[in-house]
Design a protein around this motif. Sequence first.
Motif, PDB file in Angstrom:
ATOM      1  N   SER A  50      47.249  35.829  37.149  1.00  0.00           N
ATOM      2  CA  SER A  50      47.311  37.296  37.117  1.00  0.00           C
ATOM      3  C   SER A  50      47.435  37.781  38.548  1.00  0.00           C
ATOM      4  O   SER A  50      47.135  37.036  39.493  1.00  0.00           O
ATOM      5  CB  SER A  50      46.032  37.875  36.492  1.00  0.00           C
ATOM      6  OG  SER A  50      44.935  37.615  37.350  1.00  0.00           O
ATOM      7  N   ALA A  51      47.856  39.013  38.709  1.00  0.00           N
ATOM      8  CA  ALA A  51      48.000  39.575  40.060  1.00  0.00           C
ATOM      9  C   ALA A  51      46.644  39.595  40.762  1.00  0.00           C
ATOM     10  O   ALA A  51      46.559  39.353  41.965  1.00  0.00           O
ATOM     11  CB  ALA A  51      48.592  40.981  39.971  1.00  0.00           C
ATOM     12  N   GLU A  52      45.580  39.842  39.973  1.00  0.00           N
ATOM     13  CA  GLU A  52      44.236  39.917  40.568  1.00  0.00           C
ATOM     14  C   GLU A  52      43.809  38.552  41.114  1.00  0.00           C
ATOM     15  O   GLU A  52      43.342  38.446  42.248  1.00  0.00           O
ATOM     16  CB  GLU A  52      43.189  40.381  39.532  1.00  0.00           C
ATOM     17  CG  GLU A  52      43.364  41.811  39.051  1.00  0.00           C
ATOM     18  CD  GLU A  52      44.553  41.973  38.103  1.00  0.00           C
ATOM     19  OE1 GLU A  52      44.817  41.039  37.317  1.00  0.00           O
ATOM     20  OE2 GLU A  52      45.242  43.011  38.171  1.00  0.00           O
ATOM     21  N   SER A  53      43.968  37.508  40.308  1.00  0.00           N
ATOM     22  CA  SER A  53      43.533  36.188  40.789  1.00  0.00           C
ATOM     23  C   SER A  53      44.465  35.692  41.895  1.00  0.00           C
ATOM     24  O   SER A  53      44.032  34.990  42.810  1.00  0.00           O
ATOM     25  CB  SER A  53      43.421  35.178  39.649  1.00  0.00           C
ATOM     26  OG  SER A  53      44.675  34.891  39.110  1.00  0.00           O
ATOM     27  N   ALA A  55      45.653  37.416  44.237  1.00  0.00           N
ATOM     28  CA  ALA A  55      45.191  38.020  45.491  1.00  0.00           C
ATOM     29  C   ALA A  55      44.101  37.160  46.122  1.00  0.00           C
ATOM     30  O   ALA A  55      43.940  37.125  47.337  1.00  0.00           O
ATOM     31  CB  ALA A  55      44.679  39.436  45.233  1.00  0.00           C
ATOM     32  N   VAL A  56      43.354  36.428  45.281  1.00  0.00           N
ATOM     33  CA  VAL A  56      42.272  35.569  45.778  1.00  0.00           C
ATOM     34  C   VAL A  56      42.801  34.168  46.096  1.00  0.00           C
ATOM     35  O   VAL A  56      42.511  33.608  47.154  1.00  0.00           O
ATOM     36  CB  VAL A  56      41.139  35.461  44.705  1.00  0.00           C
ATOM     37  CG1 VAL A  56      40.023  34.552  45.202  1.00  0.00           C
ATOM     38  CG2 VAL A  56      40.615  36.831  44.340  1.00  0.00           C
ATOM     39  N   LEU A 100      54.841  36.600  39.179  1.00  0.00           N
ATOM     40  CA  LEU A 100      54.025  37.430  40.081  1.00  0.00           C
ATOM     41  C   LEU A 100      54.767  37.769  41.384  1.00  0.00           C
ATOM     42  O   LEU A 100      55.276  36.881  42.077  1.00  0.00           O
ATOM     43  CB  LEU A 100      52.727  36.693  40.439  1.00  0.00           C
ATOM     44  CG  LEU A 100      51.822  36.295  39.261  1.00  0.00           C
ATOM     45  CD1 LEU A 100      50.639  35.463  39.769  1.00  0.00           C
ATOM     46  CD2 LEU A 100      51.312  37.537  38.519  1.00  0.00           C
TER      47      LEU A 100
END
Length: 223
Positions: A50-53, A55-56, A100
């Motif tokens: 996902s875009a959120e993960s 980023a990490v 992504l």
Amino acid sequence: MIVAIDGPAGSGKSTTARAVAERLGYLYLNTGAMYRTVALAFLRAGAEVSAESAAVVLPTVELDVRYEGGTMHMLLGGEDVTHELARPEVGQGASDVGTLAVVRKKLVAEQQRLGRLYRHDPGVVLEGRDIGTVVFPDADLKIFMIADPEVRAQRRYDELTARGLGARFEDVLAEILERDRQDRERALSPLRKADDALELNTTHRSIDAQVQFVVDRVREREG
Ligand code: DC
């Protein structure tokens, strides 16, 4: 010279691109291997795509391309992970991370850097899904390889079997069809033939004939 070879999974891109690069003395860049390496990093981190993960996870992904005797190797955090990239779940993961924007941005920048560095000396063959449309829209030669899904699945199946990675033909075919769908339908840089690409249907063509076709087109352009 930049040679862009795009097409769906199992169309014969890697085999052809590698052999063409060898024949011409060009650098070979398998961009799918780069997406596969990022996918492996996600799998190892146990992170969902996902875009959120991303980023990490992505800032921790240290990816390098190395050449040993003309063979391309992928390094993840300094570890050679090339042998792990053929696994089917890594292929599907690569298709997933390829949706992504942050991933594409990072990998496309690296592909363009390498391509520009070696474009004139010795020349580069890049292989992927979006080389002729996005990475190098100004490529000197663009080839779009296609083949019937059953033939592509058979090639993948043979490849996996030869590597001792057992699989069922039906599963391989289903995986190829699903990857095709996702790669063609994604919003960002979907798999599509560039308007000025030459289509090469490999369903009934030998590898030698595919390679010769591309080499002949390069020679014409060098002319
Ligand atoms: O070529 P391959 O099967 O190793 O590629 C694996 C996946 O990586 C593919 O299904 C989609 C993604 N990919 C991409 O999005 N863009 C590229 N240029 C190359 C691969």
